[in-house]
Design a protein around this motif. Structure first.
Motif, short mmCIF file in Angstrom:
data_model
loop_
_atom_site.label_atom_id
_atom_site.label_comp_id
_atom_site.label_asym_id
_atom_site.label_seq_id
_atom_site.Cartn_x
_atom_site.Cartn_y
_atom_site.Cartn_z
N GLN A 184 -4.76 -7.21 -2.26
CA GLN A 184 -3.64 -7.86 -1.95
C GLN A 184 -4.20 -9.41 -1.32
OE1 GLN A 184 -0.07 -6.23 -0.11
NE2 GLN A 184 -0.82 -4.18 -0.17
N LEU A 185 -5.07 -9.14 -0.34
CA LEU A 185 -5.63 -10.53 0.21
C LEU A 185 -6.02 -11.44 -0.87
CD1 LEU A 185 -7.62 -8.86 3.24
CD2 LEU A 185 -5.39 -10.04 3.45
N LEU A 203 -7.23 -7.46 9.87
CA LEU A 203 -7.88 -8.08 8.92
C LEU A 203 -9.19 -8.92 9.37
CD1 LEU A 203 -4.83 -10.06 7.51
CD2 LEU A 203 -5.67 -7.92 6.74
N LEU A 256 0.06 -4.50 4.03
CA LEU A 256 -1.01 -4.17 4.00
C LEU A 256 -1.71 -3.63 5.49
CD1 LEU A 256 -2.61 -6.71 5.34
CD2 LEU A 256 -2.59 -7.57 2.72
N ARG A 257 -2.86 -2.88 5.60
CA ARG A 257 -3.34 -2.42 6.65
C ARG A 257 -4.01 -3.41 7.49
NH1 ARG A 257 -2.51 2.71 7.09
NH2 ARG A 257 -2.31 4.25 5.20
N THR A 283 0.36 -12.70 9.83
CA THR A 283 0.94 -11.53 9.87
C THR A 283 1.79 -11.12 10.69
OG1 THR A 283 -0.92 -10.78 11.66
CG2 THR A 283 -1.47 -10.80 9.17
N TYR A 309 -10.10 -2.14 8.23
CA TYR A 309 -9.52 -0.86 8.81
C TYR A 309 -10.67 -0.25 8.95
CZ TYR A 309 -7.39 3.67 8.04
OH TYR A 309 -7.14 5.11 8.23
N ILE A 350 0.90 -1.23 -0.10
CA ILE A 350 -0.05 0.00 0.19
C ILE A 350 1.00 1.21 -0.13
CG2 ILE A 350 -1.85 -1.11 1.11
CD1 ILE A 350 -0.87 0.06 3.77
N ASN A 381 -12.27 -1.70 0.12
CA ASN A 381 -10.76 -1.81 -0.25
C ASN A 381 -9.89 -2.24 1.05
OD1 ASN A 381 -11.18 -0.96 -2.67
ND2 ASN A 381 -10.62 1.22 -2.61
N ALA A 382 -10.42 -1.93 2.31
CA ALA A 382 -9.80 -2.19 3.50
C ALA A 382 -11.07 -2.51 4.64
CB ALA A 382 -8.70 -1.43 3.77
N THR A 418 -5.41 -3.11 -0.04
CA THR A 418 -5.36 -4.10 1.00
C THR A 418 -6.36 -5.40 0.64
OG1 THR A 418 -4.89 -2.63 3.07
CG2 THR A 418 -6.03 -4.70 3.39
N VAL A 430 0.67 -1.22 9.91
CA VAL A 430 0.83 -2.24 8.59
C VAL A 430 1.54 -3.25 8.94
CG1 VAL A 430 2.23 -1.98 6.51
CG2 VAL A 430 0.89 0.07 7.49
#
Length: 272
Positions: A108-109, A126, A122-123, A134, A179, A74, A175-176, A105, A244
């Motif tokens: 990416q997952l 999760l 990523l943030r 992580t 978060y 990110i 997107n996240a 984020t 992060v």
């Protein structure tokens, strides 16, 4: 060669019979290679060289010293984490090919789970960490970002309770999601009822909306790097820092990825 002359001659004769060509021209004075023999000698040496290189590259690959490593990140990681980490990794693993990709984020997952990315930055948090591992790599404080014309911009000693009834700009849940859910919980626990919530697809768009006067935002301090005019940045006490992490699949066996993860772990103190 630790062979007697007759034994060596016998092996050469058998090889010539197998190939169906003469490899040597023989006379009482000397023995020389034929044209076919010279070509066969060159090809045989090349084959031996290829075999030696194959063994060497297999060993290097097993040690994570060669290969292709796909890394997602990110924007915050690009600014603070990726440059020093990549520089340190390249010193020890200069022959690993790096494929760096900017993804949000949630993207990416999906890519990590499907094997299209080896590791991601990523943030946290999760929402669905199952099957993923992580490693917290970077923390930064949250700040309050306000339009310069906002009624709270000049108010001293702001606290969460002062934000009740304001319009907010938030990071996209799509997107996240983890978060976004964590931020929503912070507002809910503080009894804050936003007058409206506007979602932004990325942090830069979020800062643009604040600068345009659409609303206020609670966002990681790194958002200040965009240096947009018309945005006031204020401290907001009582918030846990933004986090992060490096994320990879559980049971990952990619040697270069494992080497990269070890390198990142060794630099955690550098980022704190």
């Amino acid at each position: 060669m630790h062979l007697s002359q007759p034994a060596l001659s016998t092996q050469i004769d058998k090889l010539e019979q197998e190939l169906g060509v003469l490899l040597f021209e023989r006379s009482h004075q000397k023995t020389t290679l034929t044209d076919a023999g010279r070509i066969y000698l060159k090809e045989a040496r090349d084959i031996l060289d290829i075999g030696t290189r194959a063994v060497e590259r297999a060993r290097l690959a097993a040690e994570g010293k060669i290969g292709r490593l796909r890394i997602g990140f990110i924007s915050t990681a690009a600014a603070y984490v990726i440059p020093p980490l990549i520089a340190a990794f390249r010193k020890d693993y200069p022959r690993v090919e790096l494929d760096l990709r900017h993804h949000l984020t949630a993207e990416q997952l999906g890519l990590i789970r499907s094997g299209m990315l080896d590791v991601g930055f990523l943030r946290l948090p999760l929402l669905e960490p199952r099957g993923l591992h992580t490693i917290l790599i970077h923390k930064e404080p949250f700040k309050l970002f306000l339009p310069a014309s906002h009624r709270l911009a000049t108010q001293p000693d702001l606290e969460l309770c002062h934000l009740d009834g304001a319009e907010f700009v938030t990071y996209s849940k799509r997107n996240a999601p983890g978060y976004a859910a964590a931020q929503s919980l912070v507002l809910s626990d503080a009894g804050i009822r936003p007058a409206a919530i506007h979602e932004a697809s990325d942090m830069y768009t979020l800062s643009l909306l604040v600068a345009a006067g659409v609303g206020i935002a609670i966002a990681p301090a790194s958002l200040k790097n965009y240096r947009l005019p018309g945005v006031i940045i204020r401290d907001l006490p009582g918030l846990q820092p933004a986090e992060v992490a490096i994320v990879h699949r559980e049971g990952i066996d990619h040697p270069a990825a494992l080497a990269f993860i070890r390198s990142a772990r060794s630099m955690i103190d550098f980022f704190s």
